[in-house]
Design an enzyme around this catalytic site. Sequence first.
Site, PDB file in Angstrom:
ATOM      1  N   ASP A 262      -4.864   5.658   0.286  1.00  0.00           N
ATOM      2  CA  ASP A 262      -5.013   5.044   1.614  1.00  0.00           C
ATOM      3  C   ASP A 262      -6.479   4.814   1.983  1.00  0.00           C
ATOM      4  OD1 ASP A 262      -4.109   4.000   3.984  1.00  0.00           O
ATOM      5  OD2 ASP A 262      -3.870   5.942   4.976  1.00  0.00           O
TER       6      ASP A 262
ATOM      7  N   ASN B 149       5.385  -1.138   4.118  1.00  0.00           N
ATOM      8  CA  ASN B 149       4.210  -2.012   4.015  1.00  0.00           C
ATOM      9  C   ASN B 149       4.559  -3.502   4.099  1.00  0.00           C
ATOM     10  OD1 ASN B 149       2.412   0.257   1.822  1.00  0.00           O
ATOM     11  ND2 ASN B 149       2.129  -0.064   4.016  1.00  0.00           N
TER      12      ASN B 149
HETATM   13  C1  IPE Z   1       0.767   4.845   3.043  1.00  0.00           C
HETATM   14  O1  IPE Z   1      -0.301   4.259   3.714  1.00  0.00           O
HETATM   15  C2  IPE Z   1       1.262   3.933   1.978  1.00  0.00           C
HETATM   16  C3  IPE Z   1       0.352   3.665   0.863  1.00  0.00           C
HETATM   17  C4  IPE Z   1      -0.837   4.163   0.727  1.00  0.00           C
HETATM   18  C5  IPE Z   1       0.869   2.812  -0.156  1.00  0.00           C
HETATM   19  P1  IPE Z   1      -0.093   3.449   5.061  1.00  0.00           P
HETATM   20  O2  IPE Z   1      -1.428   2.937   5.460  1.00  0.00           O
HETATM   21  O3  IPE Z   1       0.979   2.436   4.884  1.00  0.00           O
HETATM   22  O4  IPE Z   1       0.443   4.565   6.051  1.00  0.00           O
HETATM   23  P2  IPE Z   1       0.365   4.666   7.637  1.00  0.00           P
HETATM   24  O5  IPE Z   1       0.864   3.366   8.179  1.00  0.00           O
HETATM   25  O6  IPE Z   1      -1.052   4.901   8.003  1.00  0.00           O
HETATM   26  O7  IPE Z   1       1.216   5.832   7.983  1.00  0.00           O
HETATM   27  C1  IPE Z   2      -3.689   1.563   1.429  1.00  0.00           C
HETATM   28  O1  IPE Z   2      -4.750   1.136   2.208  1.00  0.00           O
HETATM   29  C2  IPE Z   2      -3.065   0.445   0.631  1.00  0.00           C
HETATM   30  C3  IPE Z   2      -1.705   0.091   1.065  1.00  0.00           C
HETATM   31  C4  IPE Z   2      -1.036   0.714   2.005  1.00  0.00           C
HETATM   32  C5  IPE Z   2      -1.069  -1.016   0.370  1.00  0.00           C
HETATM   33  P1  IPE Z   2      -4.531   0.505   3.638  1.00  0.00           P
HETATM   34  O2  IPE Z   2      -4.360  -0.969   3.499  1.00  0.00           O
HETATM   35  O3  IPE Z   2      -3.423   1.198   4.361  1.00  0.00           O
HETATM   36  O4  IPE Z   2      -5.908   0.817   4.319  1.00  0.00           O
HETATM   37  P2  IPE Z   2      -6.155   1.241   5.826  1.00  0.00           P
HETATM   38  O5  IPE Z   2      -5.324   2.462   6.083  1.00  0.00           O
HETATM   39  O6  IPE Z   2      -5.712   0.097   6.685  1.00  0.00           O
HETATM   40  O7  IPE Z   2      -7.609   1.505   5.915  1.00  0.00           O
HETATM   41 MG    MG Z   3      -3.385   2.820   5.545  1.00  0.00          MG
END
Ligand code: IPE
Ligand code: IPE
Ligand code: MG
Length: 249
Positions: A29, A77
Site C-alpha cells: 500500500d 479496488n
Molecule cells: C489494500 O489497499 C489493497 C491493496 C494494497 C491491494 P487499499 O488502499 O485498497 O486499502 P484501503 O482502501 O486503504 O483500506
Molecule cells: C496500493 O497503493 C495499490 C493498490 C491498492 C492497487 P494505493 O493505490 O492504495 O496507494 P494509496 O493508499 O492511495 O497511497
Molecule cells: Mg491504499
Amino acid sequence: MALFWGKSEQAQPQVDFSNLPRHIAIIMDGNGRWAKTRGLPRTAGHAAGAENFRTIATYCKEIGLDYLTVYAFSTENWKRPAEEVSAIMGLLKKYLLEAISRMERDRVKMEFFGDLSVLTPELQALCRRTREISRHYEGCQVNICLNYGGRDELLRAAMAYARDCVEGGADPNHLSQEQFSGYLYSSGVPDPDLIIRPSGELRLSNFLLWQSAYAEFYFTDVLWPDFSKEELLRAIAAYQGRSRRFGGV
Ligand code: IPE
Ligand code: IPE
Ligand code: MG
C-alpha cells in the site's frame, strides 16, 4: 547465527537468517501517496510499486524465504476510477510478460490467489502461463493476490463445501479447520507468520482474514515503493523479537 545487514551508520536490523519466518505477507500500500508527494500521477506510483515488488520478491528468494504473499489488487479496488484500474491492469500485463521472460533466471514459483475469471482473457492466459512455467521451481513461492478479498474467499470456500455436501458426499456436520483451509485459495500454503503493511494504515483491508488468525503484524509509515530490503529486514528483526504463544503460556 546473528547477522548484521547493511553498511550505513544507522542502527541496522539484526536478523537471524537461520530462523526466518516461513511465510511473509505484504499489503503493498501507498503507491498513490508516493506519487502524489512527487507531483506525479498515481499510475507512476503503481509502476514504482510494481518495480519494488520485483526487488523484494527476488530478495526473499535470495534470503531463503519459503513463501511470500502480496496483496496487489483487492475485490474493492474496482471502485477506483476506470483509468486507474486500467493502468494497474496494464502494469500487471507488463509485469507478467517480463516475469515470464526472466523466469529461467529468477526461478521464483508464482501462484495467484483471487477470482481471475473477471480479468481479460489475455491476462488470465498470462497468469496461467506464469503459474505453469514456474510450477516446478524449488525455493520461494510467491503468491500474488489479484481480485482477492478475504470475505470473497471465505464465501467461495463455503459454497464449494456446500456443493461437496450435496453432490460429493461430504458430511455437513463434520468439517475440520484443516479441511476448510483446503477450500481456500491458499490451500496447501501455511498461514502467514508475519503480515507487513506499509504506508501507515492500521487495518487488514480484507486481506487473508482466515489465514491471519495468529499472524504477527508489522506496520510502518514507509510507502510501498520506498519499502526497501532493509525495511524488510527491520520487519523480520521485529518479528524475531516477538513471543508467539498461540493461546498457550
Ligand atoms: C489494500 O489497499 C489493497 C491493496 C494494497 C491491494 P487499499 O488502499 O485498497 O486499502 P484501503 O482502501 O486503504 O483500506
Ligand atoms: C496500493 O497503493 C495499490 C493498490 C491498492 C492497487 P494505493 O493505490 O492504495 O496507494 P494509496 O493508499 O492511495 O497511497
Ligand atoms: Mg491504499
